[in-house]
Design a protein around this motif. Structure first.
Motif, mmCIF file in Angstrom:
data_model
loop_
_atom_site.group_PDB
_atom_site.id
_atom_site.type_symbol
_atom_site.label_atom_id
_atom_site.label_comp_id
_atom_site.label_asym_id
_atom_site.label_seq_id
_atom_site.Cartn_x
_atom_site.Cartn_y
_atom_site.Cartn_z
ATOM 1 N N LEU A 1 -6.823 82.058 1.236
ATOM 2 C CA LEU A 1 -6.285 80.907 0.217
ATOM 3 C C LEU A 1 -4.955 80.943 1.082
ATOM 4 N N LEU B 1 -11.981 75.528 -0.008
ATOM 5 C CA LEU B 1 -11.037 75.342 0.413
ATOM 6 C C LEU B 1 -11.178 74.110 1.838
ATOM 7 N N ILE C 1 -13.125 79.744 -4.590
ATOM 8 C CA ILE C 1 -12.361 80.214 -4.923
ATOM 9 C C ILE C 1 -12.619 80.302 -6.398
ATOM 10 N N ASP D 1 -3.928 75.562 1.191
ATOM 11 C CA ASP D 1 -4.899 74.018 0.507
ATOM 12 C C ASP D 1 -4.788 74.226 -1.360
#
Length: 262
Positions: free
Chosen positions: A141, A244, A4, A166
């Motif tokens: 997320l 993650l 991410i 996370d």
């Protein structure tokens, strides 16, 4: 894909969504190609808590400015924006963290801990109406929010880790001494097994309070990933990529595997 991209800001004191500087900021955000943008705490207009006396007219103006700025945030080319804004309640303000994404406006958390000292008369200006520190899902997320001073309370970070966060996002408005903030961010990551990313205000308020920038990103093991340039370098945005899977694996490492022991 477990990666991410997160952008985090250090926007200037007194920012308004109709200013030339906002256009520069919007261009930077779009160029970053982030999945999530984290702004500094209550990013628009003047820092009210510099003043030792509550001013109802100034409070209302800040509420209206942040309300109008929601459209500007929503128009940024980023799937999700995490920020905070003031709202009126019980004759004072609340500081409410929220997410703007494809589903619209989502409440996340209200600030609970308020300093009361020169430059930061937050007990005078703010209260809390909605209790709780809850993890929410933003796309893939899982995240929790600690608003500025809340980062100093490790039990809250540990709670988020136990709930599977996370990432812990930390919008803040803090001064030029970074020692506590670096230490607190690293420890919050260590006890939660989550990434900790913090965005800070920059510049100088009307009565002289200076904000130090120094946005930060820490790994789930408490290691620094990146630190934004200092406030006087005028860097408005920093970008990091987080994994993650790393955050989820860290929950089984020391000291996080002790999470069920009270």
């Amino acid at each position: 894909m477990s990666l991410i991209t997160v952008a985090y800001a250090q926007w200037p004191e007194g920012l308004t969504p109709d200013s030339p500087q906002w256009q520069q900021i919007a261009e930077q955000v779009r160029a970053a190609g982030a999945d999530l943008l984290i702004t500094n705490e209550m990013p628009f207009g003047p820092w009210l808590a510099e003043h030792a006396t509550f001013d109802a007219q100034a409070a209302q103006h800040s509420v209206a400015l942040h309300e109008s700025a929601l459209d500007a945030l929503a128009r940024l080319d980023v799937p999700a924006v995490l920020s905070s804004r003031p709202l009126l309640a019980d004759g004072r303000l609340i500081n409410e963290a929220f997410v703007l994404d494809a589903t619209g406006y989502r409440f996340v958390h209200q600030k609970h801990f308020f300093p009361e000292e020169p430059g930061f008369h937050e007990q005078t200006w703010f209260t809390t109406v909605e209790q709780g520190f809850d993890v929410i899902e933003v796309g893939k997320l899982k995240l929790g929010v600690l608003l500025c001073t809340e980062l100093m309370f490790n039990e809250r970070a540990r709670h988020y880790g136990r709930d599977g966060a996370d990432l812990i996002a930390v919008p803040r408005a803090s001064g030029t001494d970074y020692r506590y903030w670096d230490c607190a961010a690293s420890m919050a990551a260590i006890v939660s097994g989550a990434y900790v990313i913090s965005a800070n205000r920059t510049g100088q308020a009307a009565q002289g309070q200076r904000f130090g920038g120094h946005g930060m990103a820490y790994s789930p093991a408490g290691q620094p990933l990146a630190v934004a340039a200092k406030a006087d370098d005028h860097a408005l945005l920093q970008v990091v990529r987080i994994d993650l899977e790393q955050a989820r694996r860290q929950k089984y490492e020391y000291p996080c595997y002790l999470q069920n022991v009270d």
